[in-house]
Design an enzyme around this catalytic site. Sequence first.
Site, PDB file in Angstrom:
ATOM      1  CB  VAL A 182      -3.402   1.784  -2.623  1.00 10.90           C
ATOM      2  CG1 VAL A 182      -2.953   0.997  -3.888  1.00 10.90           C
ATOM      3  CG2 VAL A 182      -2.415   3.151  -2.505  1.00 10.90           C
ATOM      4  CG  ASP A 183      -3.979  -2.813   0.754  1.00 14.14           C
ATOM      5  OD1 ASP A 183      -3.412  -3.239  -0.425  1.00 14.14           O
ATOM      6  OD2 ASP A 183      -3.182  -2.835   1.835  1.00 14.14           O
ATOM      7  CB  ALA A 184      -9.556   0.748   1.135  1.00 14.72           C
TER       8      ALA A 184
ATOM      9  CB  ALA B 194     -11.026  -3.932  -1.464  1.00  9.79           C
TER      10      ALA B 194
ATOM     11  CG  ASP C 105      -2.021   1.088   1.229  1.00 10.71           C
ATOM     12  OD1 ASP C 105      -1.465   2.369   1.541  1.00 10.71           O
ATOM     13  OD2 ASP C 105      -3.063   1.038   0.929  1.00 10.71           O
TER      14      ASP C 105
END
Length: 397
Positions: A168-170, A173, A140
Amino acid sequence: MGILSGIRVLDCSIAMAGPFAAQRLGDLGADVVKVEPVNGEWQRHVAAGGARGNKVNVSFLSLNRNKRSLAIDLKAEEGRKILYDLVKTADVFLQNYRPGVARRLGVDYETLSKINPRLVYVSMSGYGESGPYMNRPGQDLILQAMSGAMLSAGRAGEPPTPSGQYLVDAITAYTAFEGTLAALFHRERTGEGQLVQVNMLDAITTIQMQELSVFTVGGKEQKRSAEPHAHVYIRSPYGAFATSDGYIVIAFPSLKKFGEIIGEPSFLDMNDEVDSWTRRDEIFAKTRERLKAKTSAEWLKLFADADIWAGPVYGYKELVEDPQIKHNGAFVEYDHPTEGHVKTPGFPIKFSKTPSKVERGAPLAGEHTREVLTEAGYDGETIDRLEKAGVIGMGGF
């Protein structure tokens, strides 16, 4: 019944982005089977923020509700056969292995789509599945830095400003979740499954469509200045300011109206669309000095009465207790068999006829292995043999 009731998802993902996307599908009623190693997914064994649970740590707990756990060894031939048997009746397969790993394991799109042509296969990566960066780690903070977003706030000459979330992960997703739904809709129309590819670099780039277009189309340089503005492409004052007892945020008010309220005469003759840019640091500094004179509550009342955009700066303690958050039902609460009472952010979309709900908390590793394999047609003797051979796990890590 949830809106995705009847949809089966095989979730072979790890860490945050993949499990979060799969959890959102589970929140809408999909039967999500988390396929993890016999000893449990990596995320089970890494504490986030130093917080550990009894058997399920907080990070894993937050990303894996509404799932069943099937613990198998995909490197074993019998383990792959189990997965192939499940693929026959699955609707979605989701993985975020590094490029090339799925093929080595025999769970790539080409292999699984031959078993089930209706399968929606969602593949997530850091930078894309080809190209010069394909083998770089998709972490991230690294992607935040590469995206340019860290230089859209803060002071010139000071270090870049990372997000306080796994941004970035969120957003990756969410992108995978949207892509899955779109592909399922296409399948309803045509009967065809397909490969859906999502990568973190494109996801974080795309959400900056306004900022990047200001640069690419408008030709405006991404230039930080002396004061800690919250965004380089928004006029002053814009950011967080100390009051006599805390902090509030101010969002680009009319300078004349704002100057009258805070008692700053130099703002009264300024032009919002000219001076707010050319005198950005001066405006920010003068605002900072004036706002020290009153409490946060006093300023927020004055600004609300004048229709000036402002708000409090919360910590998590204040957020959780906020009346609008409570009214919205933004958090879900349930009892977990090993972790006790759990309170965690819920699903943010409301459906009038098919609401999301928590059917189960995050599973123990292999907790549902026997249940899932029994549904797939395996008899008790075979399941016991596979467990003894280490091909499957039911240990409850």
